[in-house]
Design a protein around this motif. Sequence first.
Motif, PDB file in Angstrom:
ATOM      1  N   ALA A 222      39.867  58.227  36.222  1.00  0.00           N
ATOM      2  CA  ALA A 222      40.014  57.846  37.636  1.00  0.00           C
ATOM      3  C   ALA A 222      38.754  57.147  38.146  1.00  0.00           C
ATOM      4  CB  ALA A 222      40.331  59.075  38.483  1.00  0.00           C
ATOM      5  N   GLN A 223      37.585  57.510  37.577  1.00  0.00           N
ATOM      6  CA  GLN A 223      36.331  56.886  38.026  1.00  0.00           C
ATOM      7  C   GLN A 223      35.938  55.670  37.180  1.00  0.00           C
ATOM      8  OE1 GLN A 223      35.786  60.762  37.850  1.00  0.00           O
ATOM      9  NE2 GLN A 223      36.901  60.432  39.759  1.00  0.00           N
ATOM     10  N   ARG A 224      36.279  55.676  35.901  1.00  0.00           N
ATOM     11  CA  ARG A 224      35.772  54.578  35.055  1.00  0.00           C
ATOM     12  C   ARG A 224      36.698  53.364  35.054  1.00  0.00           C
ATOM     13  NH1 ARG A 224      37.724  58.173  30.897  1.00  0.00           N
ATOM     14  NH2 ARG A 224      39.462  57.139  29.896  1.00  0.00           N
ATOM     15  N   GLY A 225      37.847  53.470  35.740  1.00  0.00           N
ATOM     16  CA  GLY A 225      38.756  52.318  35.863  1.00  0.00           C
ATOM     17  C   GLY A 225      39.317  51.915  34.513  1.00  0.00           C
ATOM     18  N   ASP A 226      39.323  50.600  34.249  1.00  0.00           N
ATOM     19  CA  ASP A 226      39.960  50.111  33.017  1.00  0.00           C
ATOM     20  C   ASP A 226      38.943  49.908  31.889  1.00  0.00           C
ATOM     21  OD1 ASP A 226      38.605  47.974  34.031  1.00  0.00           O
ATOM     22  OD2 ASP A 226      40.266  46.555  33.907  1.00  0.00           O
ATOM     23  N   PHE A 227      37.897  50.724  31.872  1.00  0.00           N
ATOM     24  CA  PHE A 227      36.845  50.565  30.856  1.00  0.00           C
ATOM     25  C   PHE A 227      37.413  50.539  29.432  1.00  0.00           C
ATOM     26  CE2 PHE A 227      33.981  52.487  27.731  1.00  0.00           C
ATOM     27  CZ  PHE A 227      32.864  51.679  27.842  1.00  0.00           C
ATOM     28  N   LEU A 228      38.309  51.497  29.115  1.00  0.00           N
ATOM     29  CA  LEU A 228      38.781  51.596  27.719  1.00  0.00           C
ATOM     30  C   LEU A 228      39.594  50.360  27.300  1.00  0.00           C
ATOM     31  CD1 LEU A 228      38.917  53.259  25.084  1.00  0.00           C
ATOM     32  CD2 LEU A 228      40.940  54.405  26.009  1.00  0.00           C
ATOM     33  N   PRO A 229      40.630  49.965  28.079  1.00  0.00           N
ATOM     34  CA  PRO A 229      41.336  48.735  27.682  1.00  0.00           C
ATOM     35  C   PRO A 229      40.431  47.511  27.630  1.00  0.00           C
ATOM     36  CG  PRO A 229      42.519  49.861  29.470  1.00  0.00           C
ATOM     37  CD  PRO A 229      41.259  50.634  29.232  1.00  0.00           C
ATOM     38  N   ARG A 230      39.467  47.428  28.569  1.00  0.00           N
ATOM     39  CA  ARG A 230      38.539  46.280  28.553  1.00  0.00           C
ATOM     40  C   ARG A 230      37.632  46.329  27.338  1.00  0.00           C
ATOM     41  NH1 ARG A 230      34.515  45.634  32.245  1.00  0.00           N
ATOM     42  NH2 ARG A 230      34.895  47.693  33.125  1.00  0.00           N
ATOM     43  N   ALA A 231      37.233  47.549  26.964  1.00  0.00           N
ATOM     44  CA  ALA A 231      36.368  47.694  25.785  1.00  0.00           C
ATOM     45  C   ALA A 231      37.129  47.285  24.518  1.00  0.00           C
ATOM     46  CB  ALA A 231      35.871  49.132  25.671  1.00  0.00           C
ATOM     47  N   VAL A 232      38.423  47.613  24.462  1.00  0.00           N
ATOM     48  CA  VAL A 232      39.234  47.214  23.298  1.00  0.00           C
ATOM     49  C   VAL A 232      39.373  45.690  23.268  1.00  0.00           C
ATOM     50  CG1 VAL A 232      41.498  47.387  22.183  1.00  0.00           C
ATOM     51  CG2 VAL A 232      40.447  49.428  23.188  1.00  0.00           C
ATOM     52  N   GLU A 233      39.601  45.100  24.445  1.00  0.00           N
ATOM     53  CA  GLU A 233      39.667  43.626  24.532  1.00  0.00           C
ATOM     54  C   GLU A 233      38.374  42.993  24.050  1.00  0.00           C
ATOM     55  OE1 GLU A 233      42.527  43.097  28.398  1.00  0.00           O
ATOM     56  OE2 GLU A 233      40.469  42.369  28.572  1.00  0.00           O
ATOM     57  N   THR A 234      37.255  43.560  24.517  1.00  0.00           N
ATOM     58  CA  THR A 234      35.923  43.066  24.139  1.00  0.00           C
ATOM     59  C   THR A 234      35.731  43.143  22.631  1.00  0.00           C
ATOM     60  OG1 THR A 234      35.054  43.824  26.251  1.00  0.00           O
ATOM     61  CG2 THR A 234      33.444  43.429  24.503  1.00  0.00           C
TER      62      THR A 234
END
Length: 388
Positions: A222-234
């Motif tokens: 809820a606090q980190r937003g879309d960090f995980l999907p963005r990290a996978v994209e990266t």
Amino acid sequence: MKRVSIVTLSALMLLGLLTSFNQKAVAQEAPKAVNVIYMIGDGMSLPQVYAAMLASNEPMTFSQFPYIGVVDTHSSSNDITDSAASGTALASDHKTKNGMVGMNPDTIPVKTVLEALSEQGKETGIVVTSYVTHATPAAFYAKVPKRSQYENIAVQMAENPYINLIIGGGMKHFIQRKDSINLVERMEKELGWKVYDTLADIDYSCKKYAVMANSDHMPKAAQRGDFLPRAVETALRTLDDAENGFFLMVEGSQIDMACHANDSTWMMDEMLDFDNAVKVALDYAKEHDNTLVVVTADHETGGLTLPDPKSKYSDVTFHYSTGSHTCLPVLVYAYGPGAEQFTGWMQNSDMKAKIMKACGFENFGDGLPEYDGPNIPAIRINHDSKPE
Ligand SMILES: [Zn+2]
């Protein structure tokens, strides 16, 4: 005579065409995976998956994968595994004792799928929402008898020649160390890394980098937003031009933490976030049909059951029978070349061989890889401490 030659030539050409069709047919029967995306939902068994499906009123991306199997998660020491032993089993061919990372029960280091595929020329990456030194990611690169040896694991990560990129939290194990070593400085000056504290700054031409975007674990979904999907994209953007393909491990690390806390809202957020990361991987695999995506889990956490389930989120009843792990098997979901191997009932220690086989490697050896990279010191194995 001329006619015979033409007939012979035509026959040869036809034969050539047929042969090439045949070869194509054979190749189509068993295409090899060039890229592998291996995704682990920590603590995610069928109850967590189905709860998230009820919550979102939609299937999970991975629940629609064409091949699904059952995975027995017990460790060599217990019916109920911890994340270190199960991570080691998922990464190598070995079940081990709870608490141990990258070693068999006799504390002999084992070769992981990341190391084996790197030796075959693939680039590698790890993306998590926990510390980068936490049990599951560590199981892919570190060799320690106790998972709590975070500072030792951090040194092994820094010195590991097989990792091209790693993204997660846990900066404190690199810069607030009991030995006062600034490991980030060492990584950048001596060991060939670029180290970032945010995804935004990455130089994509850099071939070895770590992003530690928090001192601790990453914040809750809820606090980190879309960090995980963005990290996978990266990670995929970085690995996309790898000459011989890549191996990427992704962990939805906090499904487990939410279930330890018996916190259903947090668990649901983590499940949907993990599924968004799977969606990024699947979109990549749809564009690159040489990509195998395997989604599984290390164990169940919380003993979650769903008594009196209804079709709407507010009507679902969650019941946790424990704040710990259980021995409930988990599922594996697979898409892409080699995915058909991931059906039936299997052991968590079967995964490495299946992934290697999907990539066309069957006798890949089992021992500690030789660390012969230029100017990179050997990984330190700490034999001082006993397993937990
Ligand atoms: Zn776990």
